[in-house]
Design a protein around this motif. Sequence first.
Motif, PDB file in Angstrom:
ATOM      1  N   VAL A   1       5.193   1.042   8.741  1.00 53.68           N
ATOM      2  CA  VAL A   1       5.142   2.503   8.616  1.00 53.68           C
ATOM      3  C   VAL A   1       4.116   2.903   7.553  1.00 53.68           C
ATOM      4  O   VAL A   1       4.089   2.330   6.465  1.00 53.68           O
ATOM      5  N   GLU A   2       3.294   3.885   7.877  1.00 51.95           N
ATOM      6  CA  GLU A   2       2.260   4.347   6.948  1.00 51.95           C
ATOM      7  C   GLU A   2       2.515   5.753   6.424  1.00 51.95           C
ATOM      8  O   GLU A   2       1.903   6.158   5.440  1.00 51.95           O
ATOM      9  N   ASP A   3       3.393   6.504   7.088  1.00 55.79           N
ATOM     10  CA  ASP A   3       3.676   7.887   6.706  1.00 55.79           C
ATOM     11  C   ASP A   3       5.177   8.084   6.544  1.00 55.79           C
ATOM     12  O   ASP A   3       5.968   7.563   7.338  1.00 55.79           O
ATOM     13  N   LEU A   4       5.557   8.862   5.539  1.00 54.28           N
ATOM     14  CA  LEU A   4       6.958   9.191   5.299  1.00 54.28           C
ATOM     15  C   LEU A   4       7.081  10.693   5.092  1.00 54.28           C
ATOM     16  O   LEU A   4       6.255  11.306   4.399  1.00 54.28           O
ATOM     17  N   HIS A   5       8.123  11.284   5.676  1.00 50.75           N
ATOM     18  CA  HIS A   5       8.374  12.717   5.531  1.00 50.75           C
ATOM     19  C   HIS A   5       9.702  12.893   4.795  1.00 50.75           C
ATOM     20  O   HIS A   5      10.744  12.402   5.256  1.00 50.75           O
ATOM     21  N   PHE A   6       9.681  13.582   3.669  1.00 50.42           N
ATOM     22  CA  PHE A   6      10.875  13.719   2.830  1.00 50.42           C
ATOM     23  C   PHE A   6      11.508  15.099   2.992  1.00 50.42           C
ATOM     24  O   PHE A   6      10.841  16.126   2.847  1.00 50.42           O
ATOM     25  N   TYR A   7      12.813  15.097   3.261  1.00 48.68           N
ATOM     26  CA  TYR A   7      13.594  16.319   3.281  1.00 48.68           C
ATOM     27  C   TYR A   7      14.048  16.600   1.858  1.00 48.68           C
ATOM     28  O   TYR A   7      14.980  15.977   1.342  1.00 48.68           O
ATOM     29  N   THR A   8      13.401  17.543   1.199  1.00 48.59           N
ATOM     30  CA  THR A   8      13.601  17.728  -0.247  1.00 48.59           C
ATOM     31  C   THR A   8      14.806  18.594  -0.588  1.00 48.59           C
ATOM     32  O   THR A   8      15.300  18.529  -1.717  1.00 48.59           O
ATOM     33  N   LEU A   9      15.241  19.437   0.336  1.00 53.00           N
ATOM     34  CA  LEU A   9      16.299  20.428   0.072  1.00 53.00           C
ATOM     35  C   LEU A   9      15.959  21.300  -1.137  1.00 53.00           C
ATOM     36  O   LEU A   9      16.834  21.817  -1.825  1.00 53.00           O
ATOM     37  N   ASN A  10      14.647  21.462  -1.377  1.00 51.48           N
ATOM     38  CA  ASN A  10      14.142  22.265  -2.500  1.00 51.48           C
ATOM     39  C   ASN A  10      14.633  21.747  -3.852  1.00 51.48           C
ATOM     40  O   ASN A  10      14.784  22.511  -4.807  1.00 51.48           O
TER      41      ASN A  10
ATOM     42  N   THR B   1       0.838  -1.194   0.000  1.00 59.51           N
ATOM     43  CA  THR B   1       0.000   0.000   0.000  1.00 59.51           C
ATOM     44  C   THR B   1       0.875   1.246   0.000  1.00 59.51           C
ATOM     45  O   THR B   1       1.782   1.367   0.827  1.00 59.51           O
ATOM     46  N   PRO B   2       0.634   2.178  -0.925  1.00 55.60           N
ATOM     47  CA  PRO B   2       1.450   3.395  -0.946  1.00 55.60           C
ATOM     48  C   PRO B   2       1.343   4.158   0.367  1.00 55.60           C
ATOM     49  O   PRO B   2       0.270   4.216   0.978  1.00 55.60           O
ATOM     50  N   PRO B   3       2.434   4.754   0.814  1.00 52.17           N
ATOM     51  CA  PRO B   3       2.410   5.510   2.071  1.00 52.17           C
ATOM     52  C   PRO B   3       1.770   6.872   1.892  1.00 52.17           C
ATOM     53  O   PRO B   3       1.649   7.385   0.774  1.00 52.17           O
ATOM     54  N   ARG B   4       1.366   7.470   3.009  1.00 47.17           N
ATOM     55  CA  ARG B   4       1.032   8.884   3.007  1.00 47.17           C
ATOM     56  C   ARG B   4       2.347   9.650   3.128  1.00 47.17           C
ATOM     57  O   ARG B   4       3.265   9.190   3.803  1.00 47.17           O
ATOM     58  N   ILE B   5       2.423  10.777   2.490  1.00 49.44           N
ATOM     59  CA  ILE B   5       3.708  11.473   2.398  1.00 49.44           C
ATOM     60  C   ILE B   5       3.569  12.933   2.827  1.00 49.44           C
ATOM     61  O   ILE B   5       2.484  13.505   2.850  1.00 49.44           O
ATOM     62  N   SER B   6       4.709  13.518   3.164  1.00 48.55           N
ATOM     63  CA  SER B   6       4.802  14.947   3.434  1.00 48.55           C
ATOM     64  C   SER B   6       6.200  15.402   3.032  1.00 48.55           C
ATOM     65  O   SER B   6       7.113  14.583   2.885  1.00 48.55           O
ATOM     66  N   PHE B   7       6.347  16.695   2.859  1.00 41.98           N
ATOM     67  CA  PHE B   7       7.613  17.238   2.357  1.00 41.98           C
ATOM     68  C   PHE B   7       8.084  18.420   3.201  1.00 41.98           C
ATOM     69  O   PHE B   7       7.273  19.185   3.714  1.00 41.98           O
ATOM     70  N   GLU B   8       9.407  18.557   3.294  1.00 50.60           N
ATOM     71  CA  GLU B   8       9.983  19.735   3.948  1.00 50.60           C
ATOM     72  C   GLU B   8      10.684  20.596   2.910  1.00 50.60           C
ATOM     73  O   GLU B   8      11.446  20.109   2.079  1.00 50.60           O
ATOM     74  N   PHE B   9      10.419  21.891   2.977  1.00 42.88           N
ATOM     75  CA  PHE B   9      11.081  22.885   2.135  1.00 42.88           C
ATOM     76  C   PHE B   9      11.838  23.861   3.038  1.00 42.88           C
ATOM     77  O   PHE B   9      11.597  23.921   4.242  1.00 42.88           O
ATOM     78  N   PHE B  10      12.731  24.647   2.440  1.00 45.01           N
ATOM     79  CA  PHE B  10      13.336  25.736   3.205  1.00 45.01           C
ATOM     80  C   PHE B  10      13.088  27.054   2.491  1.00 45.01           C
ATOM     81  O   PHE B  10      12.918  27.086   1.266  1.00 45.01           O
ATOM     82  N   PRO B  11      13.025  28.166   3.221  1.00 42.36           N
ATOM     83  CA  PRO B  11      12.673  29.449   2.615  1.00 42.36           C
ATOM     84  C   PRO B  11      13.807  29.974   1.741  1.00 42.36           C
ATOM     85  O   PRO B  11      14.978  29.835   2.076  1.00 42.36           O
ATOM     86  N   PRO B  12      13.478  30.585   0.608  1.00 45.07           N
ATOM     87  CA  PRO B  12      14.515  31.090  -0.299  1.00 45.07           C
ATOM     88  C   PRO B  12      15.121  32.394   0.188  1.00 45.07           C
ATOM     89  O   PRO B  12      14.446  33.218   0.796  1.00 45.07           O
ATOM     90  N   LYS B  13      16.422  32.552  -0.098  1.00 46.99           N
ATOM     91  CA  LYS B  13      17.115  33.785   0.278  1.00 46.99           C
ATOM     92  C   LYS B  13      17.420  34.671  -0.921  1.00 46.99           C
ATOM     93  O   LYS B  13      17.838  35.811  -0.755  1.00 46.99           O
ATOM     94  N   THR B  14      17.244  34.136  -2.132  1.00 49.03           N
ATOM     95  CA  THR B  14      17.517  34.895  -3.349  1.00 49.03           C
ATOM     96  C   THR B  14      16.369  34.694  -4.328  1.00 49.03           C
ATOM     97  O   THR B  14      15.530  33.797  -4.159  1.00 49.03           O
ATOM     98  N   LEU B  15      16.365  35.514  -5.380  1.00 50.10           N
ATOM     99  CA  LEU B  15      15.333  35.377  -6.409  1.00 50.10           C
ATOM    100  C   LEU B  15      15.443  34.013  -7.092  1.00 50.10           C
ATOM    101  O   LEU B  15      14.431  33.342  -7.331  1.00 50.10           O
ATOM    102  N   GLU B  16      16.674  33.595  -7.384  1.00 50.57           N
ATOM    103  CA  GLU B  16      16.863  32.288  -8.010  1.00 50.57           C
ATOM    104  C   GLU B  16      16.335  31.167  -7.119  1.00 50.57           C
ATOM    105  O   GLU B  16      15.686  30.223  -7.584  1.00 50.57           O
ATOM    106  N   ALA B  17      16.610  31.295  -5.819  1.00 55.55           N
ATOM    107  CA  ALA B  17      16.128  30.284  -4.888  1.00 55.55           C
ATOM    108  C   ALA B  17      14.611  30.289  -4.798  1.00 55.55           C
ATOM    109  O   ALA B  17      13.986  29.242  -4.575  1.00 55.55           O
ATOM    110  N   SER B  18      13.992  31.453  -4.966  1.00 53.03           N
ATOM    111  CA  SER B  18      12.528  31.536  -4.953  1.00 53.03           C
ATOM    112  C   SER B  18      11.940  30.744  -6.112  1.00 53.03           C
ATOM    113  O   SER B  18      10.950  30.014  -5.947  1.00 53.03           O
ATOM    114  N   PHE B  19      12.543  30.879  -7.280  1.00 56.81           N
ATOM    115  CA  PHE B  19      12.071  30.115  -8.436  1.00 56.81           C
ATOM    116  C   PHE B  19      12.263  28.613  -8.199  1.00 56.81           C
ATOM    117  O   PHE B  19      11.415  27.806  -8.585  1.00 56.81           O
TER     118      PHE B  19
END
Length: 288
Positions: free
Chosen positions: A255-264, A2-20
């Motif tokens: 385990v039914e839930d996984l949280h991914f550290y995406t590093l954007n 059975t596929p897991p439920r998922i969630s993701f972590e992002f970090f806030p951008p500090k530059t315009l390029e990072a925002s994109f």
Amino acid sequence: MTPPRISFEFFPPKTLEASFRLWDTVHALSPLDPRFVSVTYGAGGTTRELTREAVGTLQKATGLNVAAHLTCVDATREETLAIADQFAEAGVTEIVALRGDPPKGSGGFTPHPDGFANSCELISALAETGKFTIRVGAYPEKHPEAADHAADIDWLKRKIDAGATEAVTQFFFEAETFLRFRDACADAGITAPIIPGVLPVENWKGARKFAMSCGTHIPAWVDNAFDKAIRDNRHDLLATALATELCSKLIEGGVEDLHFYTLNRPDLTRDVCHALGVTPKVTLRDVA
């Protein structure tokens, strides 16, 4: 499986390029219908305003369930709770409450004279507002500042008792690390869900450095495998395979839930999710 439920972590951008790059990451991963996405704070609260802005924008523009990180570092109780109120006013009802990393070069965490002494005090204050669902961090391997692993589990129980409803772990490299920790927490009377944090390795040098700084054990076989894969120009293939295998073993362990550290950077995370049977379900709201 059975596929897991998922969630993701992002970090806030500090530059315009990072925002994109952040927006591209959100656009790539949101169709996988995550339970929530979280936005981090920098060490020492250095991205406090950037986090607030990113959380508000994501909440307004995407329709995703956004969880804001909030820490105790370098702020009074009044300032910290004012930020929480700003999150609530923006429609954000989920917070990841953390003590937070001290500023670089500070030599360790020192509470603000008028601030929260630790994460438990922060969690308790947030819980008293009645405005938020509160998640906290957990360490499947000994925290660098903890006396021993039992102290980590005791501290997690205190955080749950203070008002948190769920925990997300630091990343690790072997499924048994998490499964042993989960079982030890259950034995200690912790009944709240504990979600394993997974780091698809975009850059082994950076991931290795991060692991060493936060006390994550690096198995020799993982180190050797990446060294060889880098020489053979097969880094991403190995990273995808290892993360997928890790997640599969966790799911086999209940385990039914996984949280991914995406590093954007969405590609590896998306590939792993697809391999686990997590397929696109939704698209971003109001995006052409």
